[in-house]
Scaffold this motif. Structure first.
Motif, short mmCIF file in Angstrom:
data_model
loop_
_atom_site.label_atom_id
_atom_site.label_comp_id
_atom_site.label_asym_id
_atom_site.label_seq_id
_atom_site.Cartn_x
_atom_site.Cartn_y
_atom_site.Cartn_z
N GLN A 1 7.50 -7.77 4.81
CA GLN A 1 7.96 -7.04 6.15
C GLN A 1 7.23 -6.04 6.20
O GLN A 1 7.09 -5.47 7.42
N LEU A 2 6.15 -5.46 5.26
CA LEU A 2 5.30 -4.50 5.73
C LEU A 2 3.86 -4.96 5.88
O LEU A 2 3.04 -4.21 6.60
N ALA A 3 3.37 -6.03 5.58
CA ALA A 3 2.00 -6.18 5.45
C ALA A 3 1.79 -7.97 5.25
O ALA A 3 2.53 -8.60 4.63
N ASP A 4 0.78 -8.36 5.86
CA ASP A 4 0.21 -9.78 5.55
C ASP A 4 -0.25 -9.82 4.24
O ASP A 4 -1.07 -9.00 3.65
N SER A 5 -0.30 -10.87 3.45
CA SER A 5 -0.91 -11.44 2.34
C SER A 5 -2.16 -11.78 2.24
O SER A 5 -2.53 -12.60 3.34
N ASN A 6 -3.05 -11.62 1.40
CA ASN A 6 -4.48 -12.47 1.29
C ASN A 6 -3.96 -13.95 1.24
O ASN A 6 -4.91 -14.79 1.55
N THR A 7 -2.93 -14.53 0.84
CA THR A 7 -2.64 -15.74 0.63
C THR A 7 -2.45 -16.47 2.05
O THR A 7 -2.79 -17.82 2.26
N GLY A 8 -2.31 -15.82 3.06
CA GLY A 8 -2.49 -16.29 4.67
C GLY A 8 -3.89 -16.80 5.12
O GLY A 8 -3.97 -17.87 5.73
N GLU A 9 -4.99 -16.59 4.20
CA GLU A 9 -6.51 -16.91 4.47
C GLU A 9 -6.26 -18.34 4.38
O GLU A 9 -7.10 -18.98 5.19
N ALA A 10 -5.85 -18.92 3.31
CA ALA A 10 -6.04 -20.37 2.95
C ALA A 10 -5.63 -21.08 4.19
O ALA A 10 -6.20 -22.35 4.33
N ILE A 11 -4.54 -21.01 4.84
CA ILE A 11 -4.13 -21.76 5.88
C ILE A 11 -4.10 -21.10 7.36
O ILE A 11 -3.66 -21.39 8.08
N ASN A 12 -4.82 -19.91 7.31
CA ASN A 12 -4.84 -19.16 8.51
C ASN A 12 -3.71 -18.80 9.17
O ASN A 12 -3.42 -19.07 10.38
N GLU A 13 -2.70 -18.60 8.64
CA GLU A 13 -1.50 -18.03 8.90
C GLU A 13 -0.82 -16.88 8.42
O GLU A 13 -0.60 -16.66 7.46
N PHE A 14 -0.64 -16.04 9.45
CA PHE A 14 -0.37 -14.55 9.31
C PHE A 14 0.83 -14.34 10.00
O PHE A 14 1.35 -14.78 11.09
N LEU A 15 1.72 -13.09 9.53
CA LEU A 15 3.05 -12.75 10.15
C LEU A 15 2.77 -11.61 11.07
O LEU A 15 3.35 -11.68 12.15
N HIS A 16 1.92 -10.59 10.70
CA HIS A 16 1.93 -9.37 11.45
C HIS A 16 0.32 -9.36 12.08
O HIS A 16 0.41 -8.29 12.82
N GLY A 17 -0.52 -9.85 11.55
CA GLY A 17 -1.83 -9.66 11.98
C GLY A 17 -2.67 -8.28 11.43
O GLY A 17 -3.28 -7.59 11.84
N GLY A 18 -1.91 -8.04 10.07
CA GLY A 18 -2.33 -6.65 9.39
C GLY A 18 -1.08 -6.33 8.83
O GLY A 18 -0.32 -6.75 8.05
N LEU A 19 -0.84 -5.12 9.34
CA LEU A 19 0.34 -4.08 9.04
C LEU A 19 1.62 -4.43 9.84
O LEU A 19 1.16 -4.68 11.01
N SER A 20 2.72 -4.47 9.41
CA SER A 20 3.89 -4.38 10.64
C SER A 20 3.97 -3.06 11.03
O SER A 20 3.46 -2.01 10.36
N ASP A 21 4.60 -2.56 12.01
CA ASP A 21 5.03 -1.36 12.16
C ASP A 21 5.72 -0.70 11.20
O ASP A 21 5.50 0.57 10.83
N LEU A 22 6.61 -1.25 10.52
CA LEU A 22 7.43 -0.46 9.22
C LEU A 22 6.12 -0.46 8.26
O LEU A 22 6.30 0.84 7.48
N GLY A 23 5.21 -1.23 8.14
CA GLY A 23 4.30 -1.01 7.24
C GLY A 23 3.50 0.32 7.25
O GLY A 23 2.96 1.05 6.53
N ARG A 24 3.25 0.48 8.80
CA ARG A 24 2.46 1.72 9.15
C ARG A 24 3.28 2.86 8.92
O ARG A 24 2.68 3.99 8.46
N GLU A 25 4.69 2.83 9.11
CA GLU A 25 5.12 3.95 8.60
C GLU A 25 5.43 4.28 7.24
O GLU A 25 5.37 5.29 6.70
N VAL A 26 5.42 3.23 6.40
CA VAL A 26 5.42 3.34 4.86
C VAL A 26 4.03 3.96 4.48
O VAL A 26 4.19 4.66 3.47
#
Length: 419
Positions: A157-182
């Motif tokens: 819920q805070l950040a994308d993982s390196n594992t997204g690279e293999a299939i080029n599929e990410f959830l946040h495009g980096g950090l989420s808004d909550l991740g930035r707060e964290v």
């Protein structure tokens, strides 16, 4: 210098510097009164192994695997995290306080070492158990956490993982808004931000946002081996410019994946040859693995026990052959391969930004440093490469503790600024 003189020099350095490993995974079941690290468990890290190898500081890891991003998933992860926090405190406060203490600062580390004790520190691998409750950042700090990564293998819920690279599929495009707060909250309370598992975009964004230096708690150089868990030169330069440190990890498939694959194939070939000679058929697949385990688990209990006893005989016979033959067929990834990555990063970003980690009990270990009892071999290889005692002290612990000091100083400034 003769070999004996070189070893003697290395032993002196190894005894004088503080050796610190930033990533040792744990099982909460190994931190009970009945079963714990005071005995020589079949884990890569125990107190006896640390003492034998001269490993002064082990960062025990509060790891939780990535699950569903819902309340049930967050709660399960939180419960697992607390069990590990509690286990580490139990070891240092109840089970073996005479042998190991919990450090929260660099001064604590030096004090405990001067008292002749081993040192435990706590890192959090995966911010998933925070859930959506940012107050848990301070809670984890108060429980002893001094670094945390925002993701592991799988997007949190805070950040994308390196594992997204293999299939080029990410959830946040980096950090989420909550991740930035964290990120801001970790700066506020003095928790080092760990960029070992998140995606490149999340890491670069975290460094841009952080008021304090970051660490990569267990990573290697992507230029040396192309794996999404490794850091490319752009990220390494960013860590240098941020004032952070990369804790080089002794993980075979990240250091030299092709070499490790060849060695694994050689081992497998020997095992299968021995099995054929002993008239043993692997259930479900050609050798150990998931299909094998599933097939064995479906056998009736008595039949399963007999089958596994026979398998252990085959494995023991194969191990004897592997030890004699596999190294010649395909050399294993070893301490020299590990220090090659240290050399690369020292040359690229400087001696002040490189450290050491093992990922023991989480898949880590190389030939020559396959558990904590073999820690001296790393120092010996560094001496062979011409590193000075001052440089070895920085790589083993000085750089990491310097970052911890700076992160805690930034926290104090933030808290003073906010009143």
């Amino acid at each position: 210098m003769s070999e004996a003189e070189l070893v003697e020099l290395a032993r002196g350095i190894h005894e004088r510097v503080i050796t610190l490993d930033t990533h040792d995974d744990i099982n909460a079941g190994n931190f009970t009164a009945e079963r714990n690290y005071t005995t020589d468990l079949p884990t890569q890290v125990t107190l006896p192994k640390m003492e034998e190898g001269g490993l002064d500081v082990a960062w025990f890891i509060v790891y939780t695997g990535q699950g569903e991003l819902d309340e049930a998933g967050f709660q399960r992860a939180y419960d697992q995290a607390i069990a590990k926090f509690d286990g580490i405190h139990r070891l240092t406060e109840e089970i073996a306080p005479d042998r190991i203490g919990l450090a929260l600062t660099s001064d604590d580390v030096r004090r405990l070492v001067s008292e002749g004790k081993l040192v435990a520190m706590i890192g959090v691998e995966n911010g998933y158990p925070i859930g959506m409750d940012i107050s848990r950042v301070k809670e984890f700090h108060d429980r002893g956490a001094r670094y945390m990564s925002l993701a592991h293998n799988g997007h949190s819920q805070l950040a994308d993982s390196n594992t997204g690279e293999a299939i080029n599929e990410f959830l946040h495009g980096g950090l989420s808004d909550l991740g930035r707060e964290v990120i801001a909250e970790m700066n506020r309370w003095g928790i080092m931000i760990d960029v070992s598992h998140p995606s490149k975009e999340a890491n670069l964004e975290a460094m841009a946002l952080s008021e304090a230096p970051v660490i990569a708690s267990h990573s290697t150089a992507r230029a040396m081996f192309n794996h999404s868990r490794n850091l490319d030169d752009e990220q390494l330069f960013a860590i240098r410019d941020n004032g952070g440190v990369v804790q080089t990890v002794a993980f075979r498939s990240y250091l030299a994946g092709d070499k490790h694959a060849e060695y694994s194939r050689a081992r497998q070939d020997i095992l299968m040859t021995v099995a054929e000679e002993m008239d043993f058929d692997f259930a479900g697949a050609d050798g150990p693995g998931r299909a094998f385990s599933q097939a064995v688990s479906q056998l009736p209990e008595a039949e399963r026990d007999a089958y596994m006893a026979r398998y252990e005989e085959v494995q023991a016979a194969a191990d004897a052959r592997i030890e004699a033959e596999a190294d010649q067929l395909a050399p294993p990834v070893d301490v020299a391969d590990f220090v090659d990555h240290i050399d690369y990063m020292v040359d690229l970003i400087g001696i002040d930004h490189v450290g050491i980690s093992s990922d023991f009990d989480g898949g880590g270990g190389v030939d020559g440093w396959d558990d904590a009892s073999e820690t001296f071999n790393v120092t010996l290889e560094l001496v062979r490469r011409g590193y000075t005692e001052e440089e070895i002290g920085k790589i083993w612990s000085g750089n990491l503790l310097r970052v911890l000091d700076e992160v805690q100083a930034v926290a104090a400034e933030i808290q003073a600024r906010e009143g």
